[in-house]
Enzyme design. Structure first.
Site, PDB file in Angstrom:
ATOM      1  CE  LYS A  65      -3.865  -2.415   2.063  1.00 28.34           C
ATOM      2  NZ  LYS A  65      -4.768  -2.681   3.189  1.00 28.34           N
ATOM      3  CD  GLN A 109      -3.720  -4.498   6.135  1.00 33.11           C
ATOM      4  OE1 GLN A 109      -3.782  -3.437   5.512  1.00 33.11           O
ATOM      5  NE2 GLN A 109      -4.146  -5.632   5.619  1.00 33.11           N
ATOM      6  CG  ASP A 132      -9.697  -0.167   4.414  1.00 33.14           C
ATOM      7  OD1 ASP A 132      -9.302  -0.607   3.327  1.00 33.14           O
ATOM      8  OD2 ASP A 132      -9.067  -0.292   5.487  1.00 33.14           O
TER       9      ASP A 132
HETATM   10  N1  GUN Z   1      -7.281  -6.972   5.624  1.00 34.56           N
HETATM   11  C1  GUN Z   1      -7.628  -7.721   4.541  1.00 34.56           C
HETATM   12  N2  GUN Z   1      -8.160  -6.941   3.582  1.00 34.56           N
HETATM   13  C2  GUN Z   1      -8.140  -5.677   4.056  1.00 34.56           C
HETATM   14  C3  GUN Z   1      -8.533  -4.419   3.514  1.00 34.56           C
HETATM   15  O1  GUN Z   1      -9.046  -4.308   2.392  1.00 34.56           O
HETATM   16  N3  GUN Z   1      -8.337  -3.348   4.315  1.00 34.56           N
HETATM   17  C4  GUN Z   1      -7.805  -3.444   5.559  1.00 34.56           C
HETATM   18  N4  GUN Z   1      -7.674  -2.342   6.278  1.00 34.56           N
HETATM   19  N5  GUN Z   1      -7.428  -4.589   6.092  1.00 34.56           N
HETATM   20  C5  GUN Z   1      -7.590  -5.701   5.332  1.00 34.56           C
END
Ligand code: GUN
Length: 292
Positions: A65, A109, A132
């Site tokens: 990211k 996350q 998100d």
């Molecule tokens: N863990 C697995 N997929 C995601 C996501 O799309 N966003 C976040 N913040 N955590 C995750």
């Protein structure tokens, strides 16, 4: 003669593979251009990425990211908090970031350690910075057809279908999985595109039969290679959201790719299908956030 025949067959079998890596790159390149223009107008963004603990898979996602932010030209700040971080400490940090005008997007996350209440954390993030799309206000906006941030993986699946020229309107779509992150928003998005949507899950009876009615089958079941040819209608489009390691430590999806590939009109591979799209759509949300 033999050679030319084998080349033709190879070309035909590759024609039905949806290249998520290429489409994700195309989206990131569009966003890179857009952020450059926004910067000229004095608008720049910053994504705050919070990770609690050191789960190795999460660390890989977080690194990717940050890399994507650098690529498209937005700043990122990483907050790597120790596993023992308390709920209060995490809420305090989110509060500071909500109030920081430099920070345009915030994500925590997932998963977070067990002692942390995930829902409370999601709800603490300002909906305007919730890139998100997990905050109930953004989920409600999606369901109501109002503007808001949409969860990145299902938004990425829609882009994969559209940019591959796959018609959605009027088609029978079966989504296997009902998670808040993928299954539920996926079903709403397909409905918004005028598909006829069935949501199946672990308690669904006659799953094979239901899946065999799907023109578009979206699999987010979380079980390695569970979906074989007996779930597939000849000529269906198959989207595989799963990612696992098989017995030989190779990446695989929820779909038994080798068993279904010759029956489908199109399919996403693992890796290189849905995965790269999640990050591309996160970048899309980050650019939307900075424009607000
Ligand atoms: N863990 C697995 N997929 C995601 C996501 O799309 N966003 C976040 N913040 N955590 C995750």
């Amino acid at each position: 003669m033999e050679n030319s025949t084998s080349i033709n067959i190879k070309a035909a079998s590759e024609g039905n593979i949806i290249d998520g890596k290429r489409i994700a790159q195309e989206i990131k390149d569009e966003l890179k251009e857009q952020t450059a223009k926004l910067k000229e107008q004095g608008m720049k963004g910053c994504l705050a990425v919070i990770q609690v603990g050191a789960d190795p898979a999460s660390s890989v996602y977080v690194r990717n990211k940050k890399r994507a932010c650098a690529y498209i030209g937005i700043e990122s700040r990483a907050y790597e908090l120790e596993e023992a971080t308390t709920q209060e400490q995490l809420l305090e940090l989110i509060g500071q970031l909500n109030n920081d005008p430099q920070v345009t997007g915030i994500l925590v996350q997932l998963p977070v350690p067990k002692h942390i209440d995930e829902q409370q954390i999601i709800q603490a993030i300002s909906p305007a910075k919730d890139v998100d799309g997990f905050h109930p206000q953004n989920v409600g906006a999606l369901v109501s057809g109002l503007p808001g941030f949409v969860s990145c993986t299902p938004a990425g699946v829609i882009q994969l279908l559209k940019r591959s020229g796959i018609a959605i309107e009027g088609k029978n779509c079966v989504v296997i999985g009902r998670s808040n992150i993928v299954g539920k928003p996926m079903a709403v998005l397909m409905l918004r595109e005028n598909a006829t949507v069935t949501v199946a899950h672990s308690k669904t009876e006659h799953l094979e039969e239901i899946c065999r009615r799907a023109d578009i089958l979206i699999v987010a079941v979380g079980k390695p290679k569970m979906i074989n040819a007996s779930y597939i209608k000849e000529g269906a489009v198959v989207i595989d959201v799963g990612i696992h390691r098989d017995a030989e430590n190779k990446l695989c999806g929820d779909v038994d790719y080798d068993s279904v590939v010759s029956h489908v009109k199109a399919i996403t591979p693992v890796p290189g299908g849905v995965g790269p799209m999640t990050i591309a759509m996160l970048m899309n949300n980050c650019v939307e956030a900075l424009m607000r």
